[in-house]
Design a protein around this motif. Structure first.
Motif, PDB file in Angstrom:
ATOM      1  N   GLU A  46       0.833  -1.207   0.000  1.00  0.00           N
ATOM      2  CA  GLU A  46       0.000   0.000   0.000  1.00  0.00           C
ATOM      3  C   GLU A  46       0.864   1.252   0.000  1.00  0.00           C
ATOM      4  OE1 GLU A  46      -3.381   2.018   2.973  1.00  0.00           O
ATOM      5  OE2 GLU A  46      -2.147   0.333   3.649  1.00  0.00           O
ATOM      6  N   PHE A  47       0.576   2.153  -0.891  1.00  0.00           N
ATOM      7  CA  PHE A  47       1.274   3.449  -0.936  1.00  0.00           C
ATOM      8  C   PHE A  47       0.807   4.311   0.227  1.00  0.00           C
ATOM      9  CE2 PHE A  47       3.133   7.242  -2.582  1.00  0.00           C
ATOM     10  CZ  PHE A  47       2.202   8.249  -2.425  1.00  0.00           C
ATOM     11  N   LEU A  48       1.767   4.943   0.903  1.00  0.00           N
ATOM     12  CA  LEU A  48       1.456   5.842   2.012  1.00  0.00           C
ATOM     13  C   LEU A  48       1.703   7.305   1.644  1.00  0.00           C
ATOM     14  CD1 LEU A  48       3.068   3.848   4.956  1.00  0.00           C
ATOM     15  CD2 LEU A  48       0.690   3.812   4.175  1.00  0.00           C
ATOM     16  N   GLY A  49       2.833   7.564   1.035  1.00  0.00           N
ATOM     17  CA  GLY A  49       3.156   8.943   0.702  1.00  0.00           C
ATOM     18  C   GLY A  49       4.502   9.026   0.027  1.00  0.00           C
ATOM     19  N   VAL A  50       4.793  10.198  -0.531  1.00  0.00           N
ATOM     20  CA  VAL A  50       6.046  10.416  -1.248  1.00  0.00           C
ATOM     21  C   VAL A  50       6.487  11.848  -1.029  1.00  0.00           C
ATOM     22  CG1 VAL A  50       4.787  10.938  -3.381  1.00  0.00           C
ATOM     23  CG2 VAL A  50       7.192  10.247  -3.499  1.00  0.00           C
ATOM     24  N   ILE A  51       7.799  12.027  -1.031  1.00  0.00           N
ATOM     25  CA  ILE A  51       8.375  13.351  -0.915  1.00  0.00           C
ATOM     26  C   ILE A  51       9.286  13.599  -2.107  1.00  0.00           C
ATOM     27  CG2 ILE A  51      10.310  12.552   0.518  1.00  0.00           C
ATOM     28  CD1 ILE A  51      10.009  15.248   2.060  1.00  0.00           C
ATOM     29  N   SER A  52       9.252  14.819  -2.617  1.00  0.00           N
ATOM     30  CA  SER A  52      10.029  15.142  -3.809  1.00  0.00           C
ATOM     31  C   SER A  52      11.518  15.240  -3.492  1.00  0.00           C
ATOM     32  CB  SER A  52       9.525  16.456  -4.402  1.00  0.00           C
ATOM     33  OG  SER A  52       9.711  17.515  -3.477  1.00  0.00           O
ATOM     34  N   PHE A  53      12.298  15.442  -4.520  1.00  0.00           N
ATOM     35  CA  PHE A  53      13.754  15.376  -4.447  1.00  0.00           C
ATOM     36  C   PHE A  53      14.327  16.297  -3.374  1.00  0.00           C
ATOM     37  CE2 PHE A  53      13.223  13.217  -8.364  1.00  0.00           C
ATOM     38  CZ  PHE A  53      12.288  13.942  -9.081  1.00  0.00           C
ATOM     39  N   ALA A  54      13.921  17.528  -3.381  1.00  0.00           N
ATOM     40  CA  ALA A  54      14.446  18.490  -2.419  1.00  0.00           C
ATOM     41  C   ALA A  54      13.538  18.630  -1.200  1.00  0.00           C
ATOM     42  CB  ALA A  54      14.640  19.848  -3.079  1.00  0.00           C
ATOM     43  N   GLY A  55      12.476  17.873  -1.174  1.00  0.00           N
ATOM     44  CA  GLY A  55      11.583  17.921  -0.023  1.00  0.00           C
ATOM     45  C   GLY A  55      10.562  19.022  -0.081  1.00  0.00           C
ATOM     46  N   GLY A  56      10.454  19.687  -1.220  1.00  0.00           N
ATOM     47  CA  GLY A  56       9.523  20.797  -1.295  1.00  0.00           C
ATOM     48  C   GLY A  56       8.081  20.397  -1.436  1.00  0.00           C
ATOM     49  N   SER A  57       7.848  19.162  -1.859  1.00  0.00           N
ATOM     50  CA  SER A  57       6.477  18.701  -2.068  1.00  0.00           C
ATOM     51  C   SER A  57       6.306  17.320  -1.463  1.00  0.00           C
ATOM     52  CB  SER A  57       6.160  18.633  -3.555  1.00  0.00           C
ATOM     53  OG  SER A  57       6.266  19.900  -4.159  1.00  0.00           O
ATOM     54  N   THR A  58       5.149  17.131  -0.843  1.00  0.00           N
ATOM     55  CA  THR A  58       4.790  15.818  -0.320  1.00  0.00           C
ATOM     56  C   THR A  58       3.377  15.487  -0.768  1.00  0.00           C
ATOM     57  OG1 THR A  58       4.106  16.871   1.757  1.00  0.00           O
ATOM     58  CG2 THR A  58       6.280  15.834   1.715  1.00  0.00           C
ATOM     59  N   TYR A  59       3.139  14.222  -0.985  1.00  0.00           N
ATOM     60  CA  TYR A  59       1.825  13.739  -1.388  1.00  0.00           C
ATOM     61  C   TYR A  59       1.516  12.502  -0.555  1.00  0.00           C
ATOM     62  CZ  TYR A  59       2.980  16.716  -5.312  1.00  0.00           C
ATOM     63  OH  TYR A  59       3.349  17.787  -6.080  1.00  0.00           O
ATOM     64  N   LEU A  98      12.957   4.416  -3.461  1.00  0.00           N
ATOM     65  CA  LEU A  98      13.320   5.608  -4.216  1.00  0.00           C
ATOM     66  C   LEU A  98      12.882   5.490  -5.659  1.00  0.00           C
ATOM     67  CD1 LEU A  98      16.045   5.069  -6.135  1.00  0.00           C
ATOM     68  CD2 LEU A  98      17.186   5.141  -3.950  1.00  0.00           C
ATOM     69  N   SER A  99      12.592   6.638  -6.217  1.00  0.00           N
ATOM     70  CA  SER A  99      12.050   6.703  -7.565  1.00  0.00           C
ATOM     71  C   SER A  99      12.621   7.926  -8.285  1.00  0.00           C
ATOM     72  CB  SER A  99      10.525   6.815  -7.498  1.00  0.00           C
ATOM     73  OG  SER A  99       9.972   7.136  -8.758  1.00  0.00           O
ATOM     74  N   PRO A 100      12.832   7.834  -9.590  1.00  0.00           N
ATOM     75  CA  PRO A 100      13.300   8.998 -10.336  1.00  0.00           C
ATOM     76  C   PRO A 100      12.212  10.046 -10.527  1.00  0.00           C
ATOM     77  CG  PRO A 100      12.943   7.149 -11.801  1.00  0.00           C
ATOM     78  CD  PRO A 100      12.773   6.625 -10.422  1.00  0.00           C
ATOM     79  N   VAL A 101      10.982   9.660 -10.256  1.00  0.00           N
ATOM     80  CA  VAL A 101       9.872  10.605 -10.389  1.00  0.00           C
ATOM     81  C   VAL A 101       9.001  10.521  -9.134  1.00  0.00           C
ATOM     82  CG1 VAL A 101       9.845  10.489 -12.902  1.00  0.00           C
ATOM     83  CG2 VAL A 101       8.426   8.909 -11.583  1.00  0.00           C
ATOM     84  N   VAL A 102       8.263  11.582  -8.888  1.00  0.00           N
ATOM     85  CA  VAL A 102       7.301  11.559  -7.784  1.00  0.00           C
ATOM     86  C   VAL A 102       6.119  10.712  -8.228  1.00  0.00           C
ATOM     87  CG1 VAL A 102       5.755  12.951  -6.368  1.00  0.00           C
ATOM     88  CG2 VAL A 102       8.040  13.814  -6.946  1.00  0.00           C
ATOM     89  N   ALA A 103       5.860   9.638  -7.528  1.00  0.00           N
ATOM     90  CA  ALA A 103       4.843   8.690  -7.979  1.00  0.00           C
ATOM     91  C   ALA A 103       4.079   8.129  -6.796  1.00  0.00           C
ATOM     92  CB  ALA A 103       5.493   7.548  -8.758  1.00  0.00           C
TER      93      ALA A 103
END
Length: 122
Positions: A46-59, A98-103
């Protein structure tokens, strides 16, 4: 190649909070988005959440909104999952990846940690 190691899991009581950590080896950590997933016995990952490369965005997955916070410290090659008000249904093995894209799906995630067990007693 980046390797991931989670820590911070354990046995907690309902209503408790917990912070999981995921430390990455390698020099490319800041180039990747970092996600958190979990898998309970007999259930799909189950997906919980993701944070972007520099941490500026979370989903966050909608069911987790308001109960989890993901943050990262690129200087320490570490991503965190803060969870509050844990319930028995949160019992699962928790993974960072880890992922190369926010997914929000597991498909783009290239590298996974070994997981850390979180058990919530009622």
């Amino acid at each position: 190649q980046v390797q991931l190691v989670e820590s911070g899991g354990g046995l907690v009581q309902a209503g408790d909070s917990l912070r999981l950590s995921c430390v990455a080896s390698g020099r490319s950590f800041a180039n990747y988005a970092m996600g958190w997933f979990r898998q309970a016995p007999g259930k799909e990952r189950e997906f919980l959440g993701v944070i972007s490369f520099a941490g500026g965005s979370t989903y966050y997955a909608e069911p987790m909104e308001g109960r989890i916070t993901i943050s990262r410290d690129n200087a320490k090659n570490t991503v965190y999952l803060q969870m509050i008000n844990l319930q028995p249904e949160d019992t699962a093995v928790y993974y960072c990846a880890l992922s190369p894209v926010v997914a929000r799906s597991a498909a783009p995630y290239r590298t996974w940690g070994q997981g850390t067990q979180v058990t919530v007693s009622s």
